[in-house]
Write a protein that holds these residues in place. Sequence first.
Motif, PDB file in Angstrom:
ATOM      1  N   LEU A 145       0.830  -1.207   0.000  1.00  0.00           N
ATOM      2  CA  LEU A 145       0.000   0.000   0.000  1.00  0.00           C
ATOM      3  C   LEU A 145       0.858   1.247   0.000  1.00  0.00           C
ATOM      4  N   GLU A 146       1.913   1.252   0.801  1.00  0.00           N
ATOM      5  CA  GLU A 146       2.821   2.402   0.837  1.00  0.00           C
ATOM      6  C   GLU A 146       3.484   2.615  -0.520  1.00  0.00           C
ATOM      7  N   LEU A 147       3.873   1.528  -1.155  1.00  0.00           N
ATOM      8  CA  LEU A 147       4.526   1.640  -2.458  1.00  0.00           C
ATOM      9  C   LEU A 147       3.565   2.179  -3.504  1.00  0.00           C
ATOM     10  N   GLU A 148       2.319   1.761  -3.432  1.00  0.00           N
ATOM     11  CA  GLU A 148       1.319   2.248  -4.392  1.00  0.00           C
ATOM     12  C   GLU A 148       1.178   3.768  -4.289  1.00  0.00           C
ATOM     13  N   HIS A 149       1.131   4.268  -3.057  1.00  0.00           N
ATOM     14  CA  HIS A 149       1.048   5.724  -2.854  1.00  0.00           C
ATOM     15  C   HIS A 149       2.314   6.418  -3.345  1.00  0.00           C
ATOM     16  N   GLU A 150       3.460   5.791  -3.096  1.00  0.00           N
ATOM     17  CA  GLU A 150       4.737   6.364  -3.529  1.00  0.00           C
ATOM     18  C   GLU A 150       4.795   6.465  -5.060  1.00  0.00           C
ATOM     19  N   VAL A 151       4.395   5.410  -5.732  1.00  0.00           N
ATOM     20  CA  VAL A 151       4.430   5.401  -7.192  1.00  0.00           C
ATOM     21  C   VAL A 151       3.482   6.451  -7.760  1.00  0.00           C
TER      22      VAL A 151
END
Length: 450
Positions: free
Chosen positions: A32-38
């Motif tokens: 989830l954190e990576l999705e927001h980062e991307v």
Amino acid sequence: MSGQNFQLKLKQTQQLSQGLQQSLRVLQMSGLELEHEVEEWLQDNPLLERSEAPEGSPEPERISAAISKTGQVGGDDAEDIWATIAAEEDFLSYLHNQVCEHPLSREEAARVHILIDSLDEQGYLTDSLADIIEHTPLEWMLDEEDMQEALDRLQTFDPPGVAAATLNESLLLQLQRLSASPERRCAAKIIMQHLEELGKSRTQNQQKLKRKLPDFEADIIEAALSLIATLNPYPAYGFATAEPTAYVQPDVWVREYAGGWRVIGNEKAWPHVRLNHEYCALLKESRNVGQVWKDKLSEARQKIDSLEHRKSTVLRLAEYIVERQEDFFIFGEIGLTPMLLKEAAAELGVAESTVSRAVNHKYLACPRGVFALRYFFTQAVDAGEDGEGTSQSAVKAILAQLISDENKQKPYSDEALSRLLQQQGIDIARRTVAKYREALNIPPAHQRKP
């Protein structure tokens, strides 16, 4: 006239490039954190665009908080999904476990442990050393000079910036691990003198700093601001908390095929990004490409590489887990074998901290349920001279089975359970049995009577 004494000290430090630092940061993120980062990458860099997951990828499974906690998967032998989601290592445990990796005496290690327990939830040390000493027993005989040495040691731990007193200090500690450059020097000056003045607009920040930092060119200031943006304002960010997980999407599946078990990556759980071919073609055709666009292109490639590194590391680690823990997938928890992070690191040829990041908030789905990758790493109980033994998780599973099968009118005492385990070749003391029983939330014998 007293003579002057000069001392020459050699100090070896490890400095991470900006690209490697970002790669490690991406590796530690949850899905989830990576999705927001991307999503932020795509908004900031027009040279990046989303791409479709490879065809034939399995449909993603999300274990949602809305699902009944009695939900089962994988048939009659499957276990409770929620019971199999093992607890992630929290921030303080992560730091405590690093103490043994440093050449410290018992006294020095004890002081570092004290400081770790004094950190706040964001990873900062907001209490003064004097206050910490004042609230420790007098017989510990702590003094500020020794505690300052311990603090200096702790600030070399991973993640960078830990145990700082302020945001400025934390960011400076992170900068120290990067290679020396004009951008780093400019970033340090901004953090020390102008951090509080920075606004949300990147353009306004650059114009403001050009007036206040006449010694630096505009492109250096721009690069310094980009460098500061990659730093982590909260050292404890990304570690497990007491908050429940909203949903769990496995990063990999483990499925049985003829002849063994196979790891399959959940492509739809990973963001897929590529270079925008149209814009890149225009840049290639243009004769006068500005430095800003060159930096954007380099940054875009760096981000794509960090995603590939995350994917390959998690897959390699999952394959290692399946190879070492094959009995678990056949027999369940009782089949777990002892396995340490440093063993996986040695096998994969990476640092132990890299493995620790790779197992953080990453999940594996198999016929028995959904498990955090960290669940499979467990120390040996009653290890012999060869270092072999039974994993703690397996011992707990056997203990739970013994208690489940006991005569309810005459439940086993901890001493009796210890003897029964010894008959199965597991030599652990009564107090260890009690410790494991309590960890399983099983009451003592006198409370188990009907």
